[in-house]
Design an enzyme around this catalytic site. Structure first.
Site, PDB file in Angstrom:
ATOM      1  N   CYS A  75       0.845  -1.191   0.000  1.00  0.00           N
ATOM      2  CA  CYS A  75       0.000   0.000   0.000  1.00  0.00           C
ATOM      3  C   CYS A  75       0.878   1.237   0.000  1.00  0.00           C
ATOM      4  O   CYS A  75       2.031   1.192   0.429  1.00  0.00           O
ATOM      5  CB  CYS A  75      -0.852   0.029   1.257  1.00  0.00           C
ATOM      6  SG  CYS A  75      -1.952  -1.361   1.310  1.00  0.00           S
ATOM      7  N   TYR A 116      -5.061 -13.752  -4.640  1.00  0.00           N
ATOM      8  CA  TYR A 116      -4.630 -13.263  -3.330  1.00  0.00           C
ATOM      9  C   TYR A 116      -5.381 -13.987  -2.219  1.00  0.00           C
ATOM     10  O   TYR A 116      -6.607 -13.913  -2.142  1.00  0.00           O
ATOM     11  CB  TYR A 116      -4.901 -11.758  -3.291  1.00  0.00           C
ATOM     12  CG  TYR A 116      -4.500 -11.027  -2.045  1.00  0.00           C
ATOM     13  CD1 TYR A 116      -3.290 -11.272  -1.409  1.00  0.00           C
ATOM     14  CD2 TYR A 116      -5.322 -10.039  -1.510  1.00  0.00           C
ATOM     15  CE1 TYR A 116      -2.917 -10.565  -0.282  1.00  0.00           C
ATOM     16  CE2 TYR A 116      -4.965  -9.315  -0.386  1.00  0.00           C
ATOM     17  CZ  TYR A 116      -3.749  -9.588   0.225  1.00  0.00           C
ATOM     18  OH  TYR A 116      -3.390  -8.876   1.342  1.00  0.00           O
ATOM     19  N   HIS A 161      -3.037 -12.237   4.299  1.00  0.00           N
ATOM     20  CA  HIS A 161      -3.406 -11.148   5.211  1.00  0.00           C
ATOM     21  C   HIS A 161      -4.841 -11.186   5.722  1.00  0.00           C
ATOM     22  O   HIS A 161      -5.326 -10.184   6.246  1.00  0.00           O
ATOM     23  CB  HIS A 161      -3.204  -9.786   4.507  1.00  0.00           C
ATOM     24  CG  HIS A 161      -1.773  -9.504   4.197  1.00  0.00           C
ATOM     25  ND1 HIS A 161      -1.314  -9.295   2.924  1.00  0.00           N
ATOM     26  CD2 HIS A 161      -0.709  -9.408   4.992  1.00  0.00           C
ATOM     27  CE1 HIS A 161      -0.020  -9.077   2.949  1.00  0.00           C
ATOM     28  NE2 HIS A 161       0.372  -9.149   4.189  1.00  0.00           N
ATOM     29  N   ASP A 184       2.872  -9.622   9.389  1.00  0.00           N
ATOM     30  CA  ASP A 184       3.684  -9.609   8.170  1.00  0.00           C
ATOM     31  C   ASP A 184       4.614  -8.399   8.157  1.00  0.00           C
ATOM     32  O   ASP A 184       5.762  -8.487   7.754  1.00  0.00           O
ATOM     33  CB  ASP A 184       2.736  -9.574   6.960  1.00  0.00           C
ATOM     34  CG  ASP A 184       3.460  -9.712   5.639  1.00  0.00           C
ATOM     35  OD1 ASP A 184       4.539 -10.319   5.614  1.00  0.00           O
ATOM     36  OD2 ASP A 184       2.938  -9.215   4.624  1.00  0.00           O
TER      37      ASP A 184
END
Ligand code: ADP
Ligand code: SF4
Length: 676
Positions: free
Chosen positions: A31, A170, A173, A266
């Site tokens: 991000c 994906y 997360h 993470d």
């Protein structure tokens, strides 16, 4: 300089399905607070990394449909073809330097409250959305599942059209519908998409096959998967279903991008995790697949990277933060300049930009997010405009960065500090528990200016106003920092505190300079970033009984923005620090303090030997006076983060001798009034 042959292995190409990465440096999705809101800024930031040698450069999360709408977070978007040009611009920039562009397309499901689209969120089973919005996600039926597969396929085709070389599926997360289906605690279905791991993985397997079918002829298809959720039996573990899943799909994707989740695990801060902290979790992956494996762990050392490749742990070195702190990290290794690497300090200020929906910033790299907006390049800077000299007073982060960047421009620079070591506040703060890596802010800059014949650093040089003229400098920058105040003035008590004679009142500066109170210490944190918690931890470790009082509902509440609030509060509680939230400090007596509930004003008095106030800082600016060519930078101008001080020093260095750009000194991304 030539590359050290020991690092040759890092520059071997890697095949990812139909495409080839030119080396092993892989910028994993991250991000940046720019995304679709500041697309030119985002594209230029990624392009700069391609120039810096990263072979693969990925987007952040790219939404595929309004039912997975992460607003107000400003990630990418591929809802329809109108979104293609923004991402095509990013791909073009990356391709200019022969790198590959990767798109992390995603449907966020139960993680997204759909605040913009107002769609009802989707999930494997009925569940409240993860954010604390009063909104629930509804259980998807089979037609929803078919629709989601189509949205993903369509987005993959759009990604290909935009020019991406790698398209993601994906499941990392806990941020995607695919990972929610996998999850034993989110998926309570009894149909063929729930129950056994085989069933919970069905949607992931289908989407993977759809994506390969749609774009696999020209694009590598990557699968991002969190092998361990660090939740024990409740979630995936690397010795349980995390491993089983990778065994199940071992050869299906063209590349495995593996990590641990959630995001705070993470992207753990250096305060809690050292470089390489994910190694043990992902080590097994290469044993069960022949496909290339990417992993992360805040790697900045080429030796550590080589060791990971040689030991067969990873094929590609994944990096988000190291690529933010130094977009030219691969190039520096390639050119035999490893001392020039600007190593990430693991502070997560970069994450705070994203959390505030504004362009990313970085403590170590002041040009991050400014590549397009201000035209700042991380390695290049305009030469000096005149043969002039600059005196900088104060060798904290602001002064050091100003000296480094002005030295790079060719100015004659004198940097003076009264302390016996360079670094200012960081020289102190790097000694607080867990903050040693922050010292890299100082070490990188002292090394760089040490290489410059035109920059002199003088320590133990306490300058007074009278002495400034003696230097006969053309320009003077006052970078003398700030000091924590002891009067209690701050957010909660704008007029300060009632402090009795005989009370022992200390500040973080006192504690960091070695003052050791005896007995029970009450620390009042009205600052809310790391300092209050860090000082409380130090005092506790030094043997004090400590009570941390904060008007907020949590300890160090701003650290949610750096992802370590939970870890900080847990650490303090584990150490036996008593925490009193939602209370103001209303009076400091001799041997006691009064605390007032922020809601009811109810008072409680607790005995203590000393009070530490973490309330605000006063600029140290006595050397400054309004006159041309004498300016304040960093904390001496406005106390703030270390990142802001570095930025302030860099801004000063960039602007010296340049024409004034006026009211808005940077380019803006103006709104184009078109509709789709
Ligand atoms: P910033 O974060 O803005 O860089 P810091 O507080 O980290 O500010 O650093 C300020 C530095 O300025 C400290 O190292 C301090 O020793 C130094 N300093 C303050 N006053 C003087 C002075 N009069 N002469 C020389 N150095 C000074
Ligand atoms: Fe690293 Fe901090 Fe920069 Fe983020 S802000 S990349 S954690 S130095």
């Amino acid at each position: 300089m030539a590359r050290d042959p020991r690092y040759d292995i890092l520059f071997e190409p890697v095949q990812i399905g139909p495409v080839t990465a030119r080396n092993r440096f892989y910028q994993v999705p991250h991000c940046n607070g720019m995304g679709r809101s500041f697309p030119s800024s985002m594209a230029e930031m990624r392009r700069t990394k391609a120039e810096g040698g990263w072979a693969v450069i990925c987007t952040e999360e790219v939404e595929i449909h309004p039912s997975g709408d992460h607003s107000p977070w400003a990630g990418g978007r591929l809802w329809n073809d109108d979104d293609i040009p923004v991402l095509a611009k990013m791909c073009d920039g990356i391709h200019e330097f022969g790198s590959l562009a990767g798109a992390e397309i995603n449907h966020a499901g139960q993680m997204a409250a759909n605040r913009y689209s107002r769609d009802v969120p989707l999930a494997p089973s009925h569940l409240p959305v993860a954010a604390h919005d009063p909104v629930q996600a509804r259980a998807m039926d089979l037609s929803d599942i078919r629709a989601l597969r189509k949205w993903h396929r369509d987005a993959a085709l759009r990604a290909k059209k935009a020019g991406f070389d790698i398209v993601y599926v994906y499941a990392g997360h806990q941020l995607s519908t695919m990972s929610h289906f996998l999850s034993p605690y989110r998926n309570r279905r009894s149909d063929e998409y729930g129950g056994s791991l085989e069933n919970r993985a069905r949607l992931l397997r289908e989407v993977l096959a759809d994506t390969k079918d749609a774009v696999g002829d020209t694009c590598g298809v990557a699968l991002r998967f969190a092998v361990d959720e660090l939740m024990g039996d409740l979630g995936f573990t690397s010795t349980g279903e995390g491993r089983d899943l990778i065994e199940m799909l071992a050869e299906e994707p063209d590349l495995w991008d593996v990590n641990i989740s959630a995001w705070e695990n993470d992207s753990a801060t250096s305060r809690f995790k050292q470089s390489g902290f994910q190694d043990d979790y992902v080590a097994f992956v290469k044993e069960v697949t022949t496909k290339p494996v990417v992993g992360v762990g805040r790697y900045t050392s080429p030796d550590a990277m080589v060791s990971l490749i040689k030991k067969g742990r990873l094929d590609m070195i994944g990096a988000a933060r190291p690529s933010i702190a130094d977009p030219f990290l691969p190039k520096k290794i390639e050119e035999g300049r490893i001392e020039d690497i600007r190593e990430c300090i693991g502070c997560n200020i970069c994450v705070s930009g994203d959390n505030h929906f504004v362009p990313i910033r970085c403590t170590q790299n002041p040009t991050m997010g400014e590549e397009w907006r201000r035209g700042w390049h991380p390695e290049r800077i305009a030469p000096k405009t005149a043969d002039e000299s600059v005196l900088i007073v104060g060798a904290g982060p602001a002064g050091l960065e100003a000296a480094r960047a002005l030295g790079q421009r060719g100015y004659r620079v004198t940097l003076a500090d009264k302390a016996s070591e360079a670094g200012g506040r960081v020289a102190q703060e790097r000694r607080l528990p867990g903050l040693a890596e922050w010292g890299r802010v100082v070490d990188y800059r002292t090394y760089q200016i040490g290489q410059m014949a035109n920059v002199d650093l003088f320590l133990e040089s306490d300058l007074t106003s009278d002495m400034l003229d003696d230097f006969d400098a053309d320009h003077i920058a006052i970078a003398t920092g700030s000091k924590w105040t002891a009067d209690g003035i701050g957010r909660q008590n704008p007029l300060g505190l009632d402090i009795a004679d005989g009370a022992t009142v200390l500040t973080p500066d006192d504690i960091m300079s070695g003052v050791k109170p005896d007995g029970h210490v009450v620390l009042f944190d009205d600052d809310h970033f790391y300092m209050g918690g860090a000082i409380a931890e130090k005092l506790r470790r030094d043997g004090c009984e400590v009570t941390l009082v904060t008007p907020a509902s949590e300890v160090s509440s701003w650290t949610h923005n750096t992802l370590d609030q939970h870890a900080i509060q847990k650490q303090l509680l584990d150490l036996g620090v008593r925490v009193v939230t939602a209370h103001n400090l209303s009076a400091i007596r001799s041997g006691a303090v009064d605390l007032a509930c922020v809601y009811t004003d109810a008072i409680q008095t607790i005995d203590c030997a000393a009070t530490v106030l973490v309330t605000m800082r006063a600029p140290v600016d006595d050397l400054w006076q309004p006159q041309p060519d004498l300016i304040r930078i960093g904390d001496a101008l406005g106390p703030s983060t270390i990142a802001a001080a570095v930025y302030s020093g860099h801004l000063y260095a960039r602007e010296l001798g340049q024409p004034d750009k006026g009211n808005v000194p940077f380019q803006r991304e103006l709104i184009n009034l078109t509709a789709t």
